[in-house]
Write a protein that holds these residues in place. Structure first.
Motif, mmCIF file in Angstrom:
data_model
loop_
_atom_site.group_PDB
_atom_site.id
_atom_site.type_symbol
_atom_site.label_atom_id
_atom_site.label_comp_id
_atom_site.label_asym_id
_atom_site.label_seq_id
_atom_site.Cartn_x
_atom_site.Cartn_y
_atom_site.Cartn_z
ATOM 1 N N GLY A 297 58.303 -74.990 25.049
ATOM 2 C CA GLY A 297 59.549 -74.237 24.973
ATOM 3 C C GLY A 297 60.185 -74.073 26.340
ATOM 4 N N GLY A 298 61.196 -73.236 26.417
ATOM 5 C CA GLY A 298 61.873 -73.021 27.693
ATOM 6 C C GLY A 298 63.313 -72.621 27.479
ATOM 7 N N GLU A 299 64.070 -72.596 28.566
ATOM 8 C CA GLU A 299 65.485 -72.263 28.506
ATOM 9 C C GLU A 299 66.303 -73.529 28.713
ATOM 10 O OE1 GLU A 299 63.103 -68.957 29.388
ATOM 11 O OE2 GLU A 299 63.477 -70.530 30.850
ATOM 12 N N THR A 300 67.402 -73.646 28.001
ATOM 13 C CA THR A 300 68.336 -74.752 28.211
ATOM 14 C C THR A 300 69.739 -74.177 28.299
ATOM 15 O OG1 THR A 300 66.915 -76.254 26.957
ATOM 16 C CG2 THR A 300 69.174 -76.966 27.342
ATOM 17 N N PHE A 301 70.527 -74.721 29.220
ATOM 18 C CA PHE A 301 71.882 -74.237 29.469
ATOM 19 C C PHE A 301 72.905 -75.304 29.083
ATOM 20 C CE2 PHE A 301 68.961 -72.106 32.313
ATOM 21 C CZ PHE A 301 69.341 -70.775 32.223
ATOM 22 N N PHE A 302 74.049 -74.858 28.616
ATOM 23 C CA PHE A 302 75.081 -75.760 28.113
ATOM 24 C C PHE A 302 76.453 -75.396 28.662
ATOM 25 C CE2 PHE A 302 71.643 -75.631 25.114
ATOM 26 C CZ PHE A 302 71.502 -76.931 24.652
ATOM 27 N N GLN A 303 77.215 -76.415 29.025
ATOM 28 C CA GLN A 303 78.614 -76.238 29.403
ATOM 29 C C GLN A 303 79.411 -75.951 28.130
ATOM 30 O OE1 GLN A 303 80.788 -76.524 32.268
ATOM 31 N NE2 GLN A 303 82.266 -75.890 30.719
ATOM 32 N N PRO A 304 80.158 -74.830 28.071
ATOM 33 C CA PRO A 304 80.969 -74.557 26.884
ATOM 34 C C PRO A 304 82.032 -75.637 26.654
ATOM 35 C CG PRO A 304 80.716 -72.573 28.194
ATOM 36 C CD PRO A 304 80.212 -73.712 29.040
ATOM 37 N N VAL A 305 82.112 -76.126 25.436
ATOM 38 C CA VAL A 305 83.107 -77.137 25.094
ATOM 39 C C VAL A 305 84.516 -76.570 25.207
ATOM 40 C CG1 VAL A 305 84.024 -78.520 23.189
ATOM 41 C CG2 VAL A 305 81.583 -78.530 23.668
ATOM 42 N N THR A 306 84.708 -75.314 24.808
ATOM 43 C CA THR A 306 86.050 -74.733 24.855
ATOM 44 C C THR A 306 86.609 -74.757 26.271
ATOM 45 O OG1 THR A 306 84.969 -72.558 24.952
ATOM 46 C CG2 THR A 306 85.839 -73.252 22.820
ATOM 47 N N ALA A 307 85.766 -74.452 27.250
ATOM 48 C CA ALA A 307 86.226 -74.457 28.642
ATOM 49 C C ALA A 307 86.537 -75.878 29.106
ATOM 50 C CB ALA A 307 85.170 -73.826 29.550
ATOM 51 N N ALA A 308 85.716 -76.849 28.682
ATOM 52 C CA ALA A 308 85.944 -78.243 29.068
ATOM 53 C C ALA A 308 87.247 -78.766 28.466
ATOM 54 C CB ALA A 308 84.771 -79.108 28.620
ATOM 55 N N LEU A 309 87.516 -78.425 27.213
ATOM 56 C CA LEU A 309 88.763 -78.852 26.567
ATOM 57 C C LEU A 309 89.968 -78.215 27.253
ATOM 58 C CD1 LEU A 309 87.692 -78.655 22.806
ATOM 59 C CD2 LEU A 309 88.104 -80.737 24.136
ATOM 60 N N GLN A 310 89.832 -76.946 27.564
ATOM 61 C CA GLN A 310 90.936 -76.237 28.219
ATOM 62 C C GLN A 310 91.238 -76.858 29.577
ATOM 63 O OE1 GLN A 310 90.174 -72.074 28.875
ATOM 64 N NE2 GLN A 310 92.107 -71.725 29.936
ATOM 65 N N ALA A 311 90.196 -77.175 30.316
ATOM 66 C CA ALA A 311 90.384 -77.704 31.664
ATOM 67 C C ALA A 311 90.937 -79.129 31.673
ATOM 68 C CB ALA A 311 89.060 -77.663 32.426
ATOM 69 N N THR A 312 90.504 -79.938 30.709
ATOM 70 C CA THR A 312 90.916 -81.348 30.693
ATOM 71 C C THR A 312 92.175 -81.598 29.879
ATOM 72 O OG1 THR A 312 89.514 -81.812 28.764
ATOM 73 C CG2 THR A 312 88.528 -82.120 30.957
ATOM 74 N N GLY A 313 92.537 -80.654 29.011
ATOM 75 C CA GLY A 313 93.701 -80.853 28.145
ATOM 76 C C GLY A 313 93.399 -81.737 26.954
ATOM 77 N N ALA A 314 92.133 -82.041 26.720
ATOM 78 C CA ALA A 314 91.752 -82.908 25.600
ATOM 79 C C ALA A 314 91.623 -82.100 24.314
ATOM 80 C CB ALA A 314 90.422 -83.598 25.909
ATOM 81 N N THR A 315 91.641 -82.818 23.193
ATOM 82 C CA THR A 315 91.400 -82.210 21.892
ATOM 83 C C THR A 315 90.290 -82.982 21.199
ATOM 84 O OG1 THR A 315 93.170 -83.580 20.973
ATOM 85 C CG2 THR A 315 93.727 -81.312 21.560
ATOM 86 N N LEU A 316 89.617 -82.344 20.268
ATOM 87 C CA LEU A 316 88.488 -82.996 19.614
ATOM 88 C C LEU A 316 88.925 -84.166 18.750
ATOM 89 C CD1 LEU A 316 86.276 -79.982 18.617
ATOM 90 C CD2 LEU A 316 85.610 -81.878 20.074
ATOM 91 N N GLY A 317 88.094 -85.190 18.727
ATOM 92 C CA GLY A 317 88.301 -86.317 17.824
ATOM 93 C C GLY A 317 89.649 -86.962 17.999
ATOM 94 N N ASN A 318 90.352 -87.111 16.877
ATOM 95 C CA ASN A 318 91.643 -87.787 16.926
ATOM 96 C C ASN A 318 92.774 -86.835 17.255
ATOM 97 O OD1 ASN A 318 91.943 -86.260 14.692
ATOM 98 N ND2 ASN A 318 91.998 -87.948 13.219
ATOM 99 N N GLY A 319 92.411 -85.625 17.677
ATOM 100 C CA GLY A 319 93.429 -84.662 18.045
ATOM 101 C C GLY A 319 93.653 -83.635 16.967
ATOM 102 N N ALA A 320 93.087 -83.904 15.768
ATOM 103 C CA ALA A 320 93.290 -82.960 14.696
ATOM 104 C C ALA A 320 92.442 -81.731 14.901
ATOM 105 C CB ALA A 320 92.940 -83.617 13.375
ATOM 106 N N GLY A 321 91.240 -81.925 15.376
ATOM 107 C CA GLY A 321 90.387 -80.777 15.600
ATOM 108 C C GLY A 321 90.863 -80.043 16.819
ATOM 109 N N ASP A 322 90.919 -78.740 16.772
ATOM 110 C CA ASP A 322 91.473 -78.072 17.921
ATOM 111 C C ASP A 322 90.436 -77.222 18.583
ATOM 112 O OD1 ASP A 322 91.404 -75.848 16.188
ATOM 113 O OD2 ASP A 322 92.933 -74.944 17.368
ATOM 114 N N GLN A 323 90.863 -76.632 19.661
ATOM 115 C CA GLN A 323 89.923 -75.832 20.411
ATOM 116 C C GLN A 323 89.912 -74.440 19.899
ATOM 117 O OE1 GLN A 323 90.499 -78.418 22.328
ATOM 118 N NE2 GLN A 323 92.603 -78.263 22.198
ATOM 119 N N SER A 324 89.645 -74.247 18.701
ATOM 120 C CA SER A 324 89.716 -72.944 18.193
ATOM 121 C C SER A 324 88.886 -71.984 18.946
ATOM 122 C CB SER A 324 89.262 -72.912 16.779
ATOM 123 O OG SER A 324 87.936 -72.814 16.683
ATOM 124 N N GLY A 325 88.388 -72.004 19.921
ATOM 125 C CA GLY A 325 87.561 -70.953 20.448
ATOM 126 C C GLY A 325 88.319 -69.845 21.038
#
Length: 459
Positions: free
Chosen positions: A360-388
Motif C-alpha cells: 500500500g501507500g499514498e499516491t498523488f494526482f494532478q486534478p484534471v479540472t485544473a489541467a483543462l482550465q490551464a490548457t483550454g482543452a475539453t474532454l474527448g471530442n469537446g462534448a465532455g466539459d469540465q464540469s468541476g
C-alpha cells in the motif's frame, strides 16, 4: 512493435493493446442508478452519489463563505458532511436545507491555509507532503523514509509550532517518487535514452485539434511521443507544466485522429468518460495502470503539496502543489494515467507517491479540472466539459491552492525509463511514467465503493 502510425480509430485512452494481467473490470451501468432522493422532507440530509456531493459542496462553499471549513463524502451513508466554524444558526440551517450533514469544527479554512504556509516556509524538505483532511479538520503531514535525523526534528518541531489540534504527523513507508517505467505506454527518445509515460485522457485542444493529457514531467522531458517503443512520433507536446503543477497537453500530429473519451480497463472493456469532476474527500476512485492493473481506493486529502528530492538538481527540491491525495496504490509504470470514478468522471492524472500494491501507500494526482482550465482543452471530442465547478484543487496555479497542499509531485526528473521499463532513474524528469492502460490485479478487490459504484476488479 512496428514503426506504425497510430490508427485513427485506435487513439484510445490506453495507448497500445492492453493485455489481461489477471484483473477483470466489470462496469454495471444500471447498478445503484439514481441515489438522489432525500431521506425526508424539511432539510434532512440527502443521499447522494459522490459526484453529486462534489457539486453540492461547491455550492455551499460559495454560499457559506468564511463559515465553510471543508467537506467530505461519507461513503457509508452516502451523504455530504460540511464543516462550519460559525455558530450562526442561519448558516447551519442553510447547509442542512441544501441536504448536507453539518458539523461544527474548530479550524477554519484560513487557519488551515496559514498552517500550510508555515509548513511551506519552514519545512519544505524532500520526502514530505501535507494535505488538508476535512474529516479530522486538520492538516495531515507525511514524511517518507528518507526524512530522518535533523530533517525529522525540523519537521516535527514545525508541526508542533502550529499548535495542538492543527496538524497530524505520520511516517510513510518507502520514498516519494514518480512512478517510472514499465507498462503499455507512450514513448519518447532523449539524449539520456528512452523514456515512457502513460496517456491520461484524450481531449480536444482549444484550437479544435485532437490531443491528450499526461503528466507534466513527461512533457518537460521530451517533446515528441510515439505509441510504440521505437516508433515514429505520433504526437507533440503543446504545453507542459512541472514542477509546481504536473500536467502536459500533447497534440496528435494527424489532425484527423479520432480520440475517444474513454478509459481502457482491460479485457476489451472501456469506461466512457463523460465529464471532468473535482475530487471529494471520502469518495471511491479507480486508477488504471498497465503495471498494476485496476485498483481502487479513496480520496484522503485535497490541495496536497509534495516535496521531492530533485534528480536534475542535486540537493534541490521539486515541489508540486494542488494535487489530490489518495490511498490507491501505484507502482513504477503507472504514472501519467487516468484516475476516474464509476460514473465516468475524469478526476486526475497519476503523478507520484510512495509504497506499492503489496504494502500500500499514498499516491498523488494532478486534478484534471485544473489541467483543462490551464490548457483550454475539453474532454474527448469537446462534448465532455469540465464540469468541476468549484474545483477543490484550485486553479492551475500551484501556489493558489489552499494550504498549498500540493501533493503529488514528482521527482522532477523522475528517472529515465530508459529502455522500456527501466526505472533507472537517470535525470530525465519525464521518465515517469508507465501507462495506465493495462489491466491487472486490484488491491482492494472491489470497486463497489463508497459512492455505490459497481466497477469492480478481481485478482
Amino acid at each position: 512493435m512496428s514503426h506504425k502510425r497510430m490508427p485513427k480509430r485506435k487513439a484510445a485512452i490506453a495507448v497500445g493493446g492492453v493485455a489481461a494481467l489477471g484483473a477483470a473490470a466489470l462496469l454495471l451501468p444500471h447498478a445503484n442508478a439514481s441515489q438522489d432522493k432525500s431521506e425526508a422532507a424539511g432539510g434532512a440530509a440527502k443521499t447522494l452519489k459522490a459526484t453529486q456531493a462534489s457539486g453540492l459542496a461547491a455550492q455551499l462553499q460559495k454560499a457559506l463563505g468564511d463559515a465553510f471549513a471543508g467537506s467530505y463524502y461519507d461513503g457509508g451513508r452516502q451523504q455530504l458532511v460540511v464543516n462550519v466554524v460559525s455558530g450562526d444558526n442561519n448558516v447551519i440551517q442553510q447547509a442542512k436545507k441544501a441536504g448536507a450533514v453539518v458539523r461544527q469544527v474548530k479550524n477554519s479554512t484560513s487557519d488551515l491555509k496559514a498552517a500550510a504556509t508555515t509548513l511551506k516556509t519552514k519545512a519544505t524538505i524532500p520526502g514530505t507532503s501535507w494535505a488538508v483532511d476535512p474529516r479530522t479538520d486538520k492538516i495531515l503531514v507525511t514524511a517518507d523514509s528518507t526524512v530522518t535525523g535533523a530533517k525529522w526534528d525540523r519537521l516535527q518541531s514545525t508541526v508542533q509550532s502550529l499548535g495542538s489540534g492543527m496538524a497530524t504527523l505520520k511516517k510513510s513507508a518507502g520514498t516519494f517518487k514518480t512512478f517510472v517505467s514499465g507498462g503499455d505506454a507512450i514513448f519518447a527518445q532523449t539524449q539520456q535514452g528512452g523514456v515512457r509515460c502513460s496517456l491520461g485522457f484524450n481531449v480536444t485542444a482549444s484550437d479544435g485539434s485532437p490531443a491528450f493529457l499526461t503528466a507534466g514531467h513527461c512533457g518537460v522531458a521530451a517533446k515528441d511521443w510515439s505509441d510504440s517503443q521505437n516508433g515514429q512520433p505520433v504526437a507533440t507536446v503543446d504545453q507542459a507544466k512541472f514542477p509546481g503543477n504536473d500536467f502536459s497537453l500533447v497534440k496528435y500530429n494527424d489532425a484527423s485522429t479520432q480520440a475517444p473519451s474513454e478509459v481502457n480497463v482491460g479485457n476489451g472493456q472501456t469506461v466512457q468518460i463523460n465529464q471532468a469532476a473535482d475530487a471529494t474527500v471520502g469518495e471511491t476512485v479507480f486508477r488504471m495502470g498497465s503495471t498494476t492493473g485496476l485498483h481502487d481506493g479513496q480520496v484522503t486529502g485535497l490541495d496536497a503539496t509534495v516535496n521531492f528530492q530533485s534528480e536534475t538538481n542535486p540537493g534541490g527540491v521539486d515541489t508540486v502543489n494542488g494535487l489530490i491525495q489518495t490511498n490507491v496504490c501505484a507502482e513504477p509504470g503507472d504514472s501519467g494515467g487516468s484516475l476516474f470514478t464509476q460514473d465516468g468522471s475524469a478526476v486526475g492524472l497519476t503523478s507520484g507517491g510512495s509504497g506499492d500494491c503489496t504494502s500500500g501507500g499514498e499516491t498523488f494526482f494532478q486534478p484534471v479540472t485544473a489541467a483543462l482550465q490551464a490548457t483550454g482543452a475539453t474532454l474527448g471530442n469537446g462534448a465532455g466539459d469540465q464540469s468541476g465547478a468549484g474545483d477543490q484543487s484550485g486553479s492551475a496555479d500551484p501556489s493558489a491552492s489552499a494550504g498549498d497542499q500540493s501533493g503529488g509531485g514528482d521527482q522532477s526528473g523522475a528517472g529515465d525509463q530508459s529502455g522500456a521499463g527501466d526505472q533507472s532513474g537517470s535525470a530525465d524528469p519525464s521518465a515517469s511514467a508507465g501507462d495506465q492502460s493495462g489491466s491487472g490485479s486490484d488491491q482492494s478487490g472491489a470497486g463497489a465503493g463508497d459512492d455505490g459504484s459497481s466497477l469492480t476488479s478481481t485478482r
